[in-house]
Design a protein around this motif. Structure first.
Motif, PDB file in Angstrom:
ATOM      1  N   ASP A 157       0.839  -1.199   0.000  1.00  0.00           N
ATOM      2  CA  ASP A 157       0.000   0.000   0.000  1.00  0.00           C
ATOM      3  C   ASP A 157       0.875   1.252   0.000  1.00  0.00           C
ATOM      4  N   GLU A 158       0.217   2.427   0.056  1.00  0.00           N
ATOM      5  CA  GLU A 158       0.982   3.668  -0.098  1.00  0.00           C
ATOM      6  C   GLU A 158       1.990   3.885   1.025  1.00  0.00           C
ATOM      7  N   LEU A 159       1.660   3.474   2.254  1.00  0.00           N
ATOM      8  CA  LEU A 159       2.594   3.689   3.365  1.00  0.00           C
ATOM      9  C   LEU A 159       3.840   2.812   3.203  1.00  0.00           C
ATOM     10  N   SER A 160       3.639   1.537   2.838  1.00  0.00           N
ATOM     11  CA  SER A 160       4.805   0.661   2.706  1.00  0.00           C
ATOM     12  C   SER A 160       5.701   1.110   1.555  1.00  0.00           C
ATOM     13  N   LYS A 178       6.031   4.269   0.603  1.00  0.00           N
ATOM     14  CA  LYS A 178       6.714   5.480   1.091  1.00  0.00           C
ATOM     15  C   LYS A 178       7.853   5.101   2.039  1.00  0.00           C
ATOM     16  N   ILE A 179       7.601   4.089   2.891  1.00  0.00           N
ATOM     17  CA  ILE A 179       8.638   3.651   3.837  1.00  0.00           C
ATOM     18  C   ILE A 179       9.850   3.124   3.068  1.00  0.00           C
ATOM     19  N   ILE A 225       6.060   7.113   9.338  1.00  0.00           N
ATOM     20  CA  ILE A 225       6.693   8.279   8.724  1.00  0.00           C
ATOM     21  C   ILE A 225       5.974   9.522   9.203  1.00  0.00           C
TER      22      ILE A 225
END
Lengths: 63, 139
Positions: free
Chosen positions: B69-72, B74-75, B136
């Motif tokens: 997903d978007e968070l993973s 970005k991480i 984040i």
């Protein structure tokens, strides 16, 4: 930025996993959103607001 | 389906690394020194991380969640950029340290490059793990 996700989720009897399934993210993302440790993309904010039938600014509050 | 493919790619990479390591261990004629044991340790750590993230991806997919997903994403991006910045300083310090020794053979040069590459990988893995625990804060 603070969110009302936890409060709205409890009101709708939704678990973190159920909300994550509805908006297509991992459970951890919902956890970080609820803790205010992550600012979502506009699309994710829109999707979450849509789940609760609310406007984005009613779910995500800018301080 | 996409998540399954994602996990299969990860397991394939882990199997490939293990295979190469096994080939190296069984074909080397020289006795192992501290550096060889260190290399095996780092490689096992990397394989362990890859298998762990593959299992997590499968678990997420099984629960109907999106493992990428978007968070993973970005991480991963943030971990890569931070690891790159830190690696520049690591190589800079390494170059100054190397000035004290003479690199007069190809094997010594290979040794330095191998340590640098393993260092970069470890820096990335630790930052990736740290960010996935704390999130984040991109305010």
């Amino acid at each position: 930025m603070t969110t009302r996700i936890k409060e709205l989720r409890a009101k709708d009897n939704l678990t973190q996993i159920e909300l994550a399934q509805k908006v297509g993210v991992r459970r951890e993302t919902i956890v970080f959103l609820e803790k205010g440790k992550y600012n979502p993309s506009l699309k994710l904010a829109y999707d979450i607001s849509k789940v609760f039938n609310m406007k984005i600014e009613e779910v995500f509050i800018m301080e | 389906m996409k998540a399954k493919k994602f996990a299969i790619v990860k397991f394939t990479v882990a199997a490939f690394i293990l295979g190469l390591m096994g080939f190296w261990i069984f074909n080397t004629t020289k006795p192992f020194n501290e550096f060889a044991y260190g290399t095996i340790g780092v490689m096992l750590l990397i394989v362990g991380f890859i298998i762990y993230s593959g299992v997590q991806a499968l678990k997420d997919a099984k629960s109907g969640l999106n493992p990428e997903d978007e968070l993973s994403k970005k991480i991963t991006q943030k971990a890569a950029s931070m690891a790159f910045s830190i690696s520049i300083y690591m190589w800079l310090i390494g170059l100054f340290a190397l000035d004290m020794f003479s690199i007069d053979s190809v094997n010594k040069a290979k040794f330095v490059i191998a340590i640098g590459m393993m260092g970069m990988t470890l820096i990335f893995l630790f930052i990736r793990l740290y960010l996935s625990k704390v999130g984040i804060d991109d305010n």
